[in-house]
Design a protein around this motif. Structure first.
Motif, PDB file in Angstrom:
ATOM      1  N   LYS A 199      -4.201   7.981  -8.850  1.00 21.40           N
ATOM      2  CA  LYS A 199      -5.385   8.608  -8.259  1.00 21.40           C
ATOM      3  C   LYS A 199      -6.503   7.583  -8.284  1.00 21.40           C
ATOM      4  O   LYS A 199      -7.025   7.224  -9.345  1.00 21.40           O
ATOM      5  CB  LYS A 199      -5.778   9.851  -9.047  1.00 21.40           C
ATOM      6  N   ASP A 200      -6.885   7.088  -7.115  1.00 19.37           N
ATOM      7  CA  ASP A 200      -7.884   6.031  -7.041  1.00 19.37           C
ATOM      8  C   ASP A 200      -8.558   6.087  -5.672  1.00 19.37           C
ATOM      9  O   ASP A 200      -7.863   6.192  -4.650  1.00 19.37           O
ATOM     10  CB  ASP A 200      -7.217   4.666  -7.245  1.00 19.37           C
ATOM     11  N   PRO A 201      -9.892   6.038  -5.629  1.00 22.61           N
ATOM     12  CA  PRO A 201     -10.595   6.145  -4.340  1.00 22.61           C
ATOM     13  C   PRO A 201     -10.229   5.040  -3.354  1.00 22.61           C
ATOM     14  O   PRO A 201     -10.385   5.219  -2.148  1.00 22.61           O
ATOM     15  CB  PRO A 201     -12.078   6.076  -4.735  1.00 22.61           C
ATOM     16  N   ARG A 202      -9.739   3.897  -3.837  1.00 23.65           N
ATOM     17  CA  ARG A 202      -9.405   2.797  -2.936  1.00 23.65           C
ATOM     18  C   ARG A 202      -8.190   3.090  -2.055  1.00 23.65           C
ATOM     19  O   ARG A 202      -8.032   2.466  -0.988  1.00 23.65           O
ATOM     20  CB  ARG A 202      -9.158   1.518  -3.734  1.00 23.65           C
ATOM     21  N   ILE A 203      -7.331   4.014  -2.490  1.00 22.99           N
ATOM     22  CA  ILE A 203      -6.168   4.347  -1.667  1.00 22.99           C
ATOM     23  C   ILE A 203      -6.138   5.824  -1.291  1.00 22.99           C
ATOM     24  O   ILE A 203      -5.211   6.285  -0.630  1.00 22.99           O
ATOM     25  CB  ILE A 203      -4.847   3.964  -2.386  1.00 22.99           C
ATOM     26  N   ASP A 204      -7.159   6.548  -1.696  1.00 18.39           N
ATOM     27  CA  ASP A 204      -7.221   7.972  -1.384  1.00 18.39           C
ATOM     28  C   ASP A 204      -7.561   8.171   0.094  1.00 18.39           C
ATOM     29  O   ASP A 204      -8.457   7.526   0.633  1.00 18.39           O
ATOM     30  CB  ASP A 204      -8.278   8.649  -2.263  1.00 18.39           C
ATOM     31  N   GLY A 205      -6.840   9.076   0.733  1.00 16.57           N
ATOM     32  CA  GLY A 205      -7.158   9.423   2.120  1.00 16.57           C
ATOM     33  C   GLY A 205      -6.601   8.479   3.163  1.00 16.57           C
ATOM     34  O   GLY A 205      -6.899   8.636   4.350  1.00 16.57           O
ATOM     35  N   ILE A 206      -5.770   7.510   2.762  1.00 13.74           N
ATOM     36  CA  ILE A 206      -5.191   6.588   3.749  1.00 13.74           C
ATOM     37  C   ILE A 206      -3.671   6.486   3.590  1.00 13.74           C
ATOM     38  O   ILE A 206      -3.096   5.399   3.628  1.00 13.74           O
ATOM     39  CB  ILE A 206      -5.837   5.182   3.669  1.00 13.74           C
ATOM     40  N   PRO A 207      -2.970   7.619   3.407  1.00 11.82           N
ATOM     41  CA  PRO A 207      -1.514   7.552   3.257  1.00 11.82           C
ATOM     42  C   PRO A 207      -0.844   7.064   4.529  1.00 11.82           C
ATOM     43  O   PRO A 207      -1.356   7.267   5.637  1.00 11.82           O
ATOM     44  CB  PRO A 207      -1.126   9.005   2.954  1.00 11.82           C
ATOM     45  N   GLY A 208       0.291   6.400   4.346  1.00 14.90           N
ATOM     46  CA  GLY A 208       1.049   5.915   5.488  1.00 14.90           C
ATOM     47  C   GLY A 208       0.816   4.457   5.799  1.00 14.90           C
ATOM     48  O   GLY A 208       1.574   3.858   6.567  1.00 14.90           O
ATOM     49  N   LEU A 209      -0.226   3.855   5.214  1.00  9.26           N
ATOM     50  CA  LEU A 209      -0.479   2.430   5.447  1.00  9.26           C
ATOM     51  C   LEU A 209       0.554   1.600   4.701  1.00  9.26           C
ATOM     52  O   LEU A 209       0.878   1.863   3.542  1.00  9.26           O
ATOM     53  CB  LEU A 209      -1.877   2.042   4.988  1.00  9.26           C
ATOM     54  N   SER A 210       1.081   0.580   5.369  1.00  9.16           N
ATOM     55  CA  SER A 210       2.082  -0.291   4.769  1.00  9.16           C
ATOM     56  C   SER A 210       1.716  -1.740   5.031  1.00  9.16           C
ATOM     57  O   SER A 210       1.270  -2.086   6.133  1.00  9.16           O
ATOM     58  CB  SER A 210       3.473   0.014   5.342  1.00  9.16           C
ATOM     59  N   LEU A 211       1.905  -2.591   4.027  1.00  9.36           N
ATOM     60  CA  LEU A 211       1.636  -4.017   4.182  1.00  9.36           C
ATOM     61  C   LEU A 211       2.410  -4.794   3.136  1.00  9.36           C
ATOM     62  O   LEU A 211       2.890  -4.237   2.143  1.00  9.36           O
ATOM     63  CB  LEU A 211       0.143  -4.316   4.074  1.00  9.36           C
ATOM     64  N   HIS A 212       2.539  -6.081   3.355  1.00 10.31           N
ATOM     65  CA  HIS A 212       3.236  -6.958   2.413  1.00 10.31           C
ATOM     66  C   HIS A 212       2.279  -7.306   1.283  1.00 10.31           C
ATOM     67  O   HIS A 212       1.173  -7.778   1.525  1.00 10.31           O
ATOM     68  CB  HIS A 212       3.698  -8.227   3.134  1.00 10.31           C
ATOM     69  N   ALA A 213       2.720  -7.084   0.046  1.00 10.32           N
ATOM     70  CA  ALA A 213       1.829  -7.304  -1.099  1.00 10.32           C
ATOM     71  C   ALA A 213       2.637  -7.730  -2.322  1.00 10.32           C
ATOM     72  O   ALA A 213       3.868  -7.624  -2.352  1.00 10.32           O
ATOM     73  CB  ALA A 213       1.038  -6.032  -1.410  1.00 10.32           C
ATOM     74  N   ARG A 214       1.921  -8.207  -3.315  1.00  9.08           N
ATOM     75  CA  ARG A 214       2.521  -8.556  -4.598  1.00  9.08           C
ATOM     76  C   ARG A 214       2.034  -7.562  -5.644  1.00  9.08           C
ATOM     77  O   ARG A 214       0.844  -7.251  -5.713  1.00  9.08           O
ATOM     78  CB  ARG A 214       2.132  -9.973  -5.010  1.00  9.08           C
ATOM     79  N   VAL A 215       2.961  -7.049  -6.451  1.00 12.77           N
ATOM     80  CA  VAL A 215       2.635  -6.070  -7.482  1.00 12.77           C
ATOM     81  C   VAL A 215       3.064  -6.625  -8.834  1.00 12.77           C
ATOM     82  O   VAL A 215       4.197  -7.078  -8.997  1.00 12.77           O
ATOM     83  CB  VAL A 215       3.333  -4.715  -7.228  1.00 12.77           C
ATOM     84  N   GLU A 216       2.163  -6.564  -9.797  1.00 15.30           N
ATOM     85  CA  GLU A 216       2.436  -7.136 -11.115  1.00 15.30           C
ATOM     86  C   GLU A 216       2.121  -6.119 -12.200  1.00 15.30           C
ATOM     87  O   GLU A 216       1.076  -5.457 -12.182  1.00 15.30           O
ATOM     88  CB  GLU A 216       1.589  -8.391 -11.321  1.00 15.30           C
ATOM     89  N   LEU A 217       3.040  -5.971 -13.137  1.00 16.58           N
ATOM     90  CA  LEU A 217       2.796  -5.137 -14.300  1.00 16.58           C
ATOM     91  C   LEU A 217       1.881  -5.878 -15.257  1.00 16.58           C
ATOM     92  O   LEU A 217       2.143  -7.026 -15.613  1.00 16.58           O
ATOM     93  CB  LEU A 217       4.114  -4.810 -15.007  1.00 16.58           C
ATOM     94  N   ILE A 218       0.795  -5.235 -15.653  1.00 19.56           N
ATOM     95  CA  ILE A 218      -0.098  -5.832 -16.641  1.00 19.56           C
ATOM     96  C   ILE A 218       0.460  -5.487 -18.012  1.00 19.56           C
ATOM     97  O   ILE A 218       0.385  -4.346 -18.468  1.00 19.56           O
ATOM     98  CB  ILE A 218      -1.541  -5.313 -16.479  1.00 19.56           C
ATOM     99  N   ALA A 219       1.088  -6.468 -18.652  1.00 27.33           N
ATOM    100  CA  ALA A 219       1.795  -6.226 -19.909  1.00 27.33           C
ATOM    101  C   ALA A 219       0.833  -5.887 -21.031  1.00 27.33           C
ATOM    102  O   ALA A 219      -0.275  -6.398 -21.104  1.00 27.33           O
ATOM    103  CB  ALA A 219       2.621  -7.455 -20.281  1.00 27.33           C
ATOM    104  N   ARG A 220       1.273  -5.029 -21.898  1.00 27.27           N
ATOM    105  CA  ARG A 220       0.517  -4.701 -23.094  1.00 27.27           C
ATOM    106  C   ARG A 220       1.501  -4.373 -24.206  1.00 27.27           C
ATOM    107  O   ARG A 220       2.643  -3.978 -23.953  1.00 27.27           O
ATOM    108  CB  ARG A 220      -0.413  -3.508 -22.851  1.00 27.27           C
TER     109      ARG A 220
END
Length: 427
Positions: A199-220
């Motif tokens: 749940k985050d305002p940066r991606i809220d309300g824009i479902p269906g958008l797709s793009l090439h990206a890098r995703v990284e787990l922030i280790a703890r």
């Protein structure tokens, strides 16, 4: 009395039974399925189209899609890989097609084509199929000689005897408990291949958008575990888990191949986090943060009189750009020339290092894959037979093998079932 009993009426079980029947028409074969329906995962795979396998015919590259089983599958895939799977269906008049991402489907675009193929093969081969026959216990034979070996298989209503057993029961806790009683070690199952709830305002309300990206787990660190060095990645030499590929914004958070890969490679780590963790998303993976800041400085000079909110100079969807601009505390009517260094740095960070809090997971479509099962050290991967009990074989997700999405899980099931069938036929 049977020559082979297959426990589990799914993809691996049918595939193994059919091959044994082809190689040894004289053998008496029975498939026991606990439910009313058979081939359930085949039916829902690929959104009902059945993602049969993946068009990766190089075994050395194929194994890289398996977070659990990579080392063990090298030999089996050199013996039986997607090319052989394609030939199996071609011989039965079923042509497969390759999509852009390498996934292979029947040309009919219907999983029913594969189901009908299996059902016809079972019927024509004289294989017996009993539904509503959940196995409650397996008693190994006391005799040591091959001639006298008998397994006893008990359901709630019947007792069967067989020379050989092929277990293709998927992620069945009941059968794992039976195997524990036989002395096999079971790696506790955890979910794999799932999407992230965010749940985050940066991606809220824009479902269906797709793009090439890098995703990284922030280790703890978590109690009793040290994340450093615990995860290895193939593409990036790092001590954190990083994946790259298509990323999909959904109504509930993030999905797509990049997220599914991360969920698969990090299945046990994310389970230990209780599915509450942070990720970092680089929406522009060709840039690092400082490089993006330098680029934005150039844009500021070139587009000085234009508003930043309405001028998207990077290759991402405009609606996402607007969200990231707002998150950088840039006003909707603020011109590029008026942006401060702090605002440009914030925008560069949003584009290349957006942090999100993940609070839970969702099953990917209707498919459910687990990491866990029979300990691979207890399996002979030349035959997929038990190292503890002669005449006991395994195929599919009953083993501690799982893969990325794209037809890879089916391929390991086909390969294991085939090699088990070869061994059973020669035994």
């Amino acid at each position: 009395m049977y020559d082979l009993i297959v426990i589990g009426g799914g993809a691996a079980g049918f595939y193994g039974a059919i091959h044994v029947a082809e190689l040894r028409p004289d053998m008496k074969i029975l498939i026991l399925e606990q439910g009313k329906q058979v081939l359930g995962k085949v039916k829902v795979s690929g959104g009902g189209r059945c993602n049969v396998t993946h068009a990766q015919f190089n075994p050395s590259l194929l194994v890289q899609a398996y977070p659990r089983g990579e080392k063990e599958l090298r030999g089996p895939f050199n013996s039986y890989h997607p090319k052989h799977t394609v030939e199996f269906f071609n011989r039965r008049g079923i042509a497969l097609k390759v999509e852009e991402d390498g996934r292979m489907f029947p040309k009919s675009n219907s999983s029913q084509t594969i189901i009908d193929c299996f059902m016809d093969a079972v019927s024509s081969s004289g294989i017996e199929l009993k539904r509503n026959s959940g196995v409650v216990n397996i008693i190994p034979a006391e005799e040591k000689s091959i001639e006298d070996r008998r397994w006893e298989v008990q359901t709630k209503t019947q007792t069967y005897h067989t020379r050989n057993l092929l277990l293709a029961t998927g992620s069945s806790m009941k059968m794992w408990n039976v195997l524990r009683r036989l002395g096999h070690n079971i790696i506790d199952p955890v979910p794999s291949l799932f999407t992230f709830n965010i749940k985050d305002p940066r991606i809220d309300g824009i479902p269906g958008l797709s793009l090439h990206a890098r995703v990284e787990l922030i280790a703890r660190d978590i109690p009793g575990k040290n994340i450093t060095g615990a995860i290895k990645t193939r593409s990036i030499k790092s001590e954190t888990l990083v994946t790259e590929g298509p990323l999909l914004i959904t109504h509930w958070g993030l999905s797509g191949p990049a997220v599914l890969k991360l969920s698969s490679w990090g299945a046990r780590i994310l389970h230990d986090y209780n599915y509450r963790f942070r990720i970092q998303v680089n929406w522009m993976p060709d840039y690092h943060q400082q490089g993006m800041y330098s680029f934005l400085m150039e844009v500021k000079n070139i587009e000085a009189k234009k508003t930043a909110y309405r001028t998207c100079p990077v290759d991402i969807p405009r609606r996402l750009w607007g969200k990231l601009v707002v998150a950088s505390e840039i006003l909707p009517d603020q011109k590029w020339a008026d942006l401060s260094k702090k605002q440009l740095q914030a925008l560069a960070a949003q584009l290349t290092a957006s942090e999100f809090l993940v609070e839970g997971k969702s099953t990917f479509k209707e498919e459910f894959v687990t990491a866990g099962g029979v300990d691979l050290k207890e399996i002979n991967f030349k035959t997929f037979g038990s190292r503890m009990h002669e005449g006991l074989y395994f195929a599919g997700e009953v083993l501690n093998i799982d893969a990325l999405t794209g037809g890879y899980n089916f391929q390991s099931a086909w390969s294991g079932a085939y090699l088990a069938a070869m061994a059973i036929s020669e035994n």
